[in-house]
Scaffold this motif. Structure first.
Motif, mmCIF file in Angstrom:
data_model
loop_
_atom_site.group_PDB
_atom_site.id
_atom_site.type_symbol
_atom_site.label_atom_id
_atom_site.label_comp_id
_atom_site.label_asym_id
_atom_site.label_seq_id
_atom_site.Cartn_x
_atom_site.Cartn_y
_atom_site.Cartn_z
ATOM 1 N N PHE A 239 11.787 68.437 49.497
ATOM 2 C CA PHE A 239 13.095 67.547 48.926
ATOM 3 C C PHE A 239 12.975 67.118 47.397
ATOM 4 O O PHE A 239 13.657 68.283 47.058
ATOM 5 N N ILE A 240 12.234 66.387 47.090
ATOM 6 C CA ILE A 240 11.821 65.813 46.447
ATOM 7 C C ILE A 240 11.447 66.748 45.036
ATOM 8 O O ILE A 240 12.243 66.777 44.255
ATOM 9 N N LYS A 241 10.905 67.098 45.200
ATOM 10 C CA LYS A 241 10.082 68.582 44.206
ATOM 11 C C LYS A 241 11.011 69.090 43.962
ATOM 12 O O LYS A 241 11.294 70.014 42.175
ATOM 13 N N ARG A 242 11.616 70.112 44.796
ATOM 14 C CA ARG A 242 12.443 70.863 44.895
ATOM 15 C C ARG A 242 13.655 70.357 43.696
ATOM 16 O O ARG A 242 14.539 70.728 42.936
ATOM 17 N N PHE A 243 14.399 69.130 44.097
ATOM 18 C CA PHE A 243 16.258 68.690 43.329
ATOM 19 C C PHE A 243 15.144 68.199 41.885
ATOM 20 O O PHE A 243 16.334 68.297 40.543
ATOM 21 N N GLN A 244 13.591 67.680 41.897
ATOM 22 C CA GLN A 244 13.709 67.517 40.324
ATOM 23 C C GLN A 244 13.368 68.687 39.318
ATOM 24 O O GLN A 244 13.013 68.636 38.431
ATOM 25 N N TYR A 245 13.321 69.678 40.571
ATOM 26 C CA TYR A 245 12.935 70.996 39.219
ATOM 27 C C TYR A 245 14.262 71.157 39.392
ATOM 28 O O TYR A 245 14.517 72.039 37.877
ATOM 29 N N LEU A 246 14.757 71.499 39.729
ATOM 30 C CA LEU A 246 16.712 71.600 39.539
ATOM 31 C C LEU A 246 17.165 71.329 38.630
ATOM 32 O O LEU A 246 17.156 71.232 37.534
ATOM 33 N N GLU A 247 16.723 69.571 38.727
ATOM 34 C CA GLU A 247 16.960 68.405 37.594
ATOM 35 C C GLU A 247 16.373 69.029 36.131
ATOM 36 O O GLU A 247 17.375 69.054 35.307
ATOM 37 N N GLU A 248 15.185 69.459 36.271
ATOM 38 C CA GLU A 248 14.997 69.979 34.706
ATOM 39 C C GLU A 248 14.926 70.785 34.632
ATOM 40 O O GLU A 248 15.423 71.014 33.353
ATOM 41 N N ALA A 249 15.347 71.877 35.718
ATOM 42 C CA ALA A 249 15.396 73.388 34.764
ATOM 43 C C ALA A 249 16.681 73.212 34.472
ATOM 44 O O ALA A 249 17.077 74.436 33.289
ATOM 45 N N SER A 250 17.894 73.241 35.326
ATOM 46 C CA SER A 250 19.088 72.828 35.114
ATOM 47 C C SER A 250 19.707 72.301 33.473
ATOM 48 O O SER A 250 20.137 72.407 32.834
ATOM 49 N N LYS A 251 18.341 71.518 32.787
ATOM 50 C CA LYS A 251 18.756 70.777 31.719
ATOM 51 C C LYS A 251 17.860 71.417 30.671
ATOM 52 O O LYS A 251 18.943 70.727 29.807
ATOM 53 N N ALA A 252 16.953 71.777 31.022
ATOM 54 C CA ALA A 252 16.417 72.742 30.237
ATOM 55 C C ALA A 252 17.536 74.580 29.673
ATOM 56 O O ALA A 252 17.706 73.823 28.369
ATOM 57 N N ASP A 253 18.319 74.228 30.542
ATOM 58 C CA ASP A 253 19.406 75.089 30.448
ATOM 59 C C ASP A 253 20.945 74.704 29.847
ATOM 60 O O ASP A 253 21.643 75.491 29.641
ATOM 61 N N GLY A 254 20.917 73.799 29.486
ATOM 62 C CA GLY A 254 21.377 72.625 29.041
ATOM 63 C C GLY A 254 22.763 72.352 29.530
ATOM 64 O O GLY A 254 23.972 72.527 29.452
ATOM 65 N N LYS A 255 22.857 72.510 30.683
ATOM 66 C CA LYS A 255 23.409 71.812 31.751
ATOM 67 C C LYS A 255 23.715 70.417 32.277
ATOM 68 O O LYS A 255 22.062 69.890 32.640
ATOM 69 N N ALA A 256 24.409 69.736 32.549
ATOM 70 C CA ALA A 256 24.303 68.261 33.507
ATOM 71 C C ALA A 256 24.417 68.019 35.009
ATOM 72 O O ALA A 256 25.495 69.173 35.375
ATOM 73 N N GLY A 258 25.998 65.798 37.254
ATOM 74 C CA GLY A 258 26.880 66.143 37.719
ATOM 75 C C GLY A 258 28.182 67.261 37.159
ATOM 76 O O GLY A 258 29.800 66.714 38.532
ATOM 77 N N GLU A 259 28.191 68.358 36.689
ATOM 78 C CA GLU A 259 28.699 68.860 35.784
ATOM 79 C C GLU A 259 29.148 69.870 36.337
ATOM 80 O O GLU A 259 29.980 70.727 36.429
ATOM 81 N N MET A 260 27.673 70.249 37.555
ATOM 82 C CA MET A 260 27.735 71.913 38.016
ATOM 83 C C MET A 260 28.300 71.897 39.569
ATOM 84 O O MET A 260 28.602 70.486 40.052
ATOM 85 N N THR A 261 28.937 72.734 39.826
ATOM 86 C CA THR A 261 28.928 73.037 40.709
ATOM 87 C C THR A 261 28.236 72.580 41.780
ATOM 88 O O THR A 261 27.026 73.234 41.524
ATOM 89 N N LEU A 262 28.499 72.898 43.645
ATOM 90 C CA LEU A 262 27.155 73.375 44.741
ATOM 91 C C LEU A 262 26.760 74.401 44.250
ATOM 92 O O LEU A 262 25.341 74.746 44.314
ATOM 93 N N ASN A 263 27.368 75.327 43.929
ATOM 94 C CA ASN A 263 27.045 77.227 44.066
ATOM 95 C C ASN A 263 26.103 77.052 42.759
ATOM 96 O O ASN A 263 25.073 77.642 42.990
ATOM 97 N N GLU A 264 26.003 76.706 41.643
ATOM 98 C CA GLU A 264 25.500 76.627 40.506
ATOM 99 C C GLU A 264 24.462 75.754 40.293
ATOM 100 O O GLU A 264 22.617 76.622 40.230
ATOM 101 N N MET A 265 24.270 74.773 40.836
ATOM 102 C CA MET A 265 22.078 73.977 41.360
ATOM 103 C C MET A 265 21.669 75.048 42.614
ATOM 104 O O MET A 265 21.355 74.857 42.844
ATOM 105 N N ASP A 266 22.717 75.763 43.828
ATOM 106 C CA ASP A 266 22.196 76.247 44.212
ATOM 107 C C ASP A 266 21.455 77.480 43.899
ATOM 108 O O ASP A 266 19.840 78.070 44.485
ATOM 109 N N VAL A 267 21.770 77.657 43.087
ATOM 110 C CA VAL A 267 20.840 78.695 42.166
ATOM 111 C C VAL A 267 19.642 78.286 41.412
ATOM 112 O O VAL A 267 18.177 78.698 42.645
#
Length: 277
Positions: A239-256, A258-267
């Motif tokens: 879970f930690i590794k996948r969540f950290q990927y979510l954090e890093e990949a979304s940040k690289a795409d210019g997304k915050a 805390g401002e993303m929907t659950l569906n967006e994070m699920d991608v």
């Protein structure tokens, strides 16, 4: 039985010399280093717990170089405790040194393995465990469960309680019986705390039922040869590794985050799964 050092294989001589080197360094540090001189049995306790968890992490990662390092840290603590105990000078204080520690565990291993060092018969690992528990009772333990440390984490404690009860013959015969118990406990939880309603539940009662459910799942894990502590920790790490990927990949795409929907994070989460993270 005492052995002559010169008659030992060269590999054993090297092992003993390495252990002697550690003991010598411990003596020197205890005498000369302000930090080492200050330590007590109590002050080392929390550090030992930390080192044990670090060893556990290295084992789960199958990181052999790290396992070697952490084993050294744990061994240092054992030597450190024995050194402190050997210095006890207060009248009436129990003293021991590393020799006493080593001889004590050797004596216990010999007495607890009468199928090797005596006339007892134990052809399976299960028979050995049952003999072990019987011997502990003969040695003075008042209960089969008295050997379970009170401070163990709850999940590990549940495992040890069940293992010891099994050693005394108190256990299910078939895994199907255990799974039926899991389903029974799950149904009781659902019946009493229906997730489809918003009614206020009795937290204490709910906690008790949930504990029964977890205990039954731990019980079943034994029958399918799964260590629940290891299984849960591997899931934690995943879970930690996948969540950290979510954090890093979304940040690289210019997304915050805390401002993303659950569906967006699920991608991103599903992408991490595709990448076997």
């Amino acid at each position: 039985m005492e052995k002559n050092f010169d008659s030992l294989p060269e590999s054993r001589k090297q092992q003993l010399m390495a252990f002697d080197r550690l003991l010598t360094i411990m003596d020197e540090l205890r005498e000369q280093c302000p930090w080492d001189r200050k330590q007590t049995l109590e002050s080392l306790r929390h550090l030992t717990i930390e080192e044990t968890y670090e060893l556990s992490d290295a084992i789960l990662e199958n990181d052999l170089p790290e396992i070697k390092k952490e084993l050294g840290d744990v061994l240092l603590h054992i030597v450190f405790y024995a050194k402190i105990a050997s210095e006890a000078k207060t009248e009436g204080t129990f003293q021991f040194d590393i020799r006493d520690v080593l001889n004590g565990i050797c004596d216990k291993l010999i007495s607890r393995h009468p199928h090797i060092y005596g006339d007892a018969v134990a052809d399976t690992a299960e028979a050995v465990k049952q003999n072990w528990e019987k011997l502990k009772l003969k040695e003075g333990n008042k209960s089969v469960l008295s050997g379970v440390p009170a401070s163990l984490p709850a999940l590990v404690k549940a495992m040890r309680i069940q293992e010891k009860a099994r050693g005394a013959g108190f256990d299910w015969d078939e895994k199907q019986q255990v799974w039926e118990k899991v389903e029974e406990e799950l149904q009781e939880f659902k019946d009493n705390f229906n997730i489809e309603t918003e009614q206020v539940i009795d937290q204490k009662e709910a906690e008790g039922e949930f504990g029964d459910l977890l205990f039954s799942l731990v019980n079943y894990s034994r029958f399918v040869d799964i260590n629940p502590e290891t299984a849960l920790e591997r899931t934690n790490k995943k879970f930690i590794k996948r969540f950290q990927y979510l954090e890093e990949a979304s940040k690289a795409d210019g997304k915050a985050l805390g401002e993303m929907t659950l569906n967006e994070m699920d991608v991103y989460w599903n992408k991490a799964k595709e990448l076997k993270i």
